[in-house]
Design a protein around this motif. Sequence first.
Motif, PDB file in Angstrom:
ATOM      1  N   LEU A 111       1.006  -1.208  -0.098  1.00 21.05           N
ATOM      2  CA  LEU A 111      -0.148   0.034   0.005  1.00 21.05           C
ATOM      3  C   LEU A 111       0.891   1.297  -0.098  1.00 21.05           C
ATOM      4  N   LEU A 112       1.860   1.404   0.809  1.00 15.42           N
ATOM      5  CA  LEU A 112       2.873   2.498   0.875  1.00 15.42           C
ATOM      6  C   LEU A 112       3.685   2.866  -0.388  1.00 15.42           C
ATOM      7  N   ARG A 113       3.910   1.551  -1.079  1.00 17.91           N
ATOM      8  CA  ARG A 113       4.705   1.765  -2.212  1.00 17.91           C
ATOM      9  C   ARG A 113       3.892   2.125  -3.522  1.00 17.91           C
ATOM     10  N   HIS A 114       2.404   1.819  -3.532  1.00 17.77           N
ATOM     11  CA  HIS A 114       1.519   2.340  -4.688  1.00 17.77           C
ATOM     12  C   HIS A 114       0.778   3.464  -4.345  1.00 17.77           C
ATOM     13  N   ASN A 115       0.117   3.504  -3.079  1.00 18.91           N
ATOM     14  CA  ASN A 115      -0.867   4.525  -2.961  1.00 18.91           C
ATOM     15  C   ASN A 115      -0.225   5.983  -2.924  1.00 18.91           C
TER      16      ASN A 115
END
Length: 672
Positions: A111-115
Motif C-alpha cells: 500500500l505504501l509503495r503504490h498509494n
Amino acid sequence: MEQFRREYSRLCAAAGAAPQEAVLRRLRESGGVRGRLDLAAQSLSLQTCSALGRLLHGAAPFVALALGDCDLSEEGVRLLLHGLCSNTTVKSLDLKGNNLRTVGAEALGKLLRHNKSIRSLTLEWNSLGMWEEGFSFFCQGLGANKFLQQLDLRNNQINHQGAGELAMALTQNSSLQELDLRWNNIGLLGGRALLNCLHSNKTLKRLELAGNNVPGDILKAVEQALDHNQDRETILSEAQNQVYILNKEVLSLKDEKNKQFMDFVDTVDKQKEEKARSERMSAARVSQLQEALNEQHSITNSLKAKLQMTEAALVLSEQKVHNLGELLNAMKQEQTSVAECHFRELQQQKQESAHREGKLLHDLSAASEKNLLLRNQVDELERKCKVQQDQLFQVKEDLTNTAAELKLRAVQAEEHLEMEKRRFKQSLEDMESLRVKEVDRMTQHIEASESSMHDRIQRLEAIKISLEEELSQVKAAALMERGQAEQELIKVRSQARLEEQQRLEHLKEKLRLMTESRDEAQNCCLKQKEMVAEAQAKAKQLSLHTDGLRRRMEELQQDLDSKEEEKVTEVNKVKVELQEQIGHLEAERAAQDGLREKIAALERQLKALSSNHREALLDKEGEISLLLEKLRMKEAEISRLREEEAQRASFLQNAIMAYVQGSPLGTHSSRK
C-alpha cells in the motif's frame, strides 16, 4: 454515500452473502457526516472486506476511513489494502487494534509503495514488529513512499532490529513529518540507529520514543536533531517566501515598464493617425483644386471656341466687331476676377498647410521632450541599481568577516579541548606511575582517603558538567547571534528591494538604517568576543583549580598504602567515564560539523539569491536598451516622414505653380 451503500449490497449479493447490518447502519449514519466512514469496533467478515476492497478502487465518497478494533483476518486485510492501493481520495486510514502480522505488514508495504493519497496512517496496538520479514517489507514500502506525513506505530513490539530497518527506511523517505514509536522495545541500539538516520533525514519534525528503554542522552540528541530539522524548514520557507516576493516585485516592475512602453506606442500611433488624417485632408484639398483647375481649363477651351467663332463673324460682318470687342472685354474681366479668386484660395491653402506643419513640429518637440524624460528616468534607475549593488557587496563582506570570526572561534575552542585532553591524559599517567611506586608504603587512613577521593571525584564531575553546560550555552549564544545576523541580513535585503520603488530621500533613510544595523551586528560580534574571553578566563581559573586538585591528589596518593585491587577498579571506572566524556565531546564535534554544513548551505543559498538578483538586473538593463533602440527607430521614422511631407509639399507647390504658369490664364496675366 447512498450509491456506495447500494453498490456494497449488490456486491455482497453477487458473492452469495448477505450484507452486514452494522456496516449498512454505519453507511447510513455517515451519509450526513461529510468525508468520513467510521467502521471502528465492527467485526467485518471476509465477504465484507472483499466488497469494500473492490469499492475502494479509484475514487471514494470519503477522505477518512476508520477500521480500528475490527478483528480483521489476514485475508480480509489483504483484500482491503489491495483496493486502497489505487484509491485517490482517502487521506487518513486507521487500523489500530487489529493484530496485524506478516501478511498485514506485507500488504501495508505494498500500500505504501503504490498509494499516492494517504497522508495519515494509524497502526497502534498491532504486532508488526514480531516478524522480521514482514516488518522489513513494510519498511521498504515506507522508504519508497513520497506522500505519507503521519505514522503511528505505538505498541507494535518493535525491537532494535526493527528500529534499524525503520531507520534505513527513514534515510530514503523524504515526506514523513511525524512518527510515534512509544511503548515498543527499541532499546539503546535502536535509539542509536534512529539518531544516525536523522543526520540524512531533514523532513522529520516529531519523533516520540517514550517507553522504549532509550537512554536520556540519545533522547536529547534526537530532540536536537528534530529541532535542527524544524529550523532548517523554517529557513527554507523564509527563503522561498523571499524569492516569491522578489519575483512579484520583478513582475510588477516589468508590468510597469510594459505599461509605459505601451503608452508610448499608443501616443506614437495617435500621432501617426493624426498625420495620416492630415495627409488625407491635404489630398482631398488637392483633388478639389485639381477639379477647379479642370473646370477653368474647360471654360478657357469654350472661350477659345467662341473667339474663333467671333473671328469668323468678323470676316463675315464688320459691323459686329464693336459688340464682340465689348463682349470680349467683359469676358476678360470675368477671367481676371476668377483668376484672382483662385490665387487667394491658393494663398489661404498655403497658410493652412504652414499652420499644420507648425502643429506637427510642436507635437514632435513634445515627443522629444518625453523621450528626454524617459532617458532621465532610465539614468536614475541605473544609478539606483549601482547603489544597491554597492550595498549588497558591503553586506557580503560583513557576512564573510563574521563567518571567518566564527570559524576562528571554533578552531580555538577545538584546540583548547585538545589541550585539556592531553593534560588529563598526562595527569592519568602521572597518577598511575605514582600509584605503582607508593603502593607499598602507606597502610593507614585508607577509609578516610577513599571517602575524600569519592568527594573530590564527585566535585570534579560537577565542575566538568558545569563547564560543559557553559560551553553549550556559549555555542547556543553564538548560534542565536548568527541567526540574528542572518535575519538582519534578510531584513536589509527586503528593505533594499523596496527602496528601488521609492525616491532618493527614502534611499538615504534606509542607508542610515543599514549602517545602524551594521553597527548593531558589530556590537553583537564584540559581545560574542567578550563572552569568549570570559569563557577562556573561566577555563583558565578551572585549569588552575584542577592543578591545585592534582597536587592534593598527589599528596593523598602518598598516603595510600594497600588495597591495590580496589584502586584498580576505581581507575577502570574513571577510564570508562573518560571514554564516555570523550564520546560526548565527539558528538558535540559532530554537531558542530553539522552546523558548519548548515552555514555553508546558507551561504550557497545567499549566492544563488544574489545571482538571481543580478540576472534580474541584467534583464532590466536589456529591456531598457531595447526601449531605447525602439525610441531611436521611432525618431528616425518621424524624421523620415517629416522629410517626405516636406518633399511632397514642395512637389505640390512646384506642380501648382508650373500648372498656373503653363495655363492660358497665367500667360494672360503675365501679358497684362
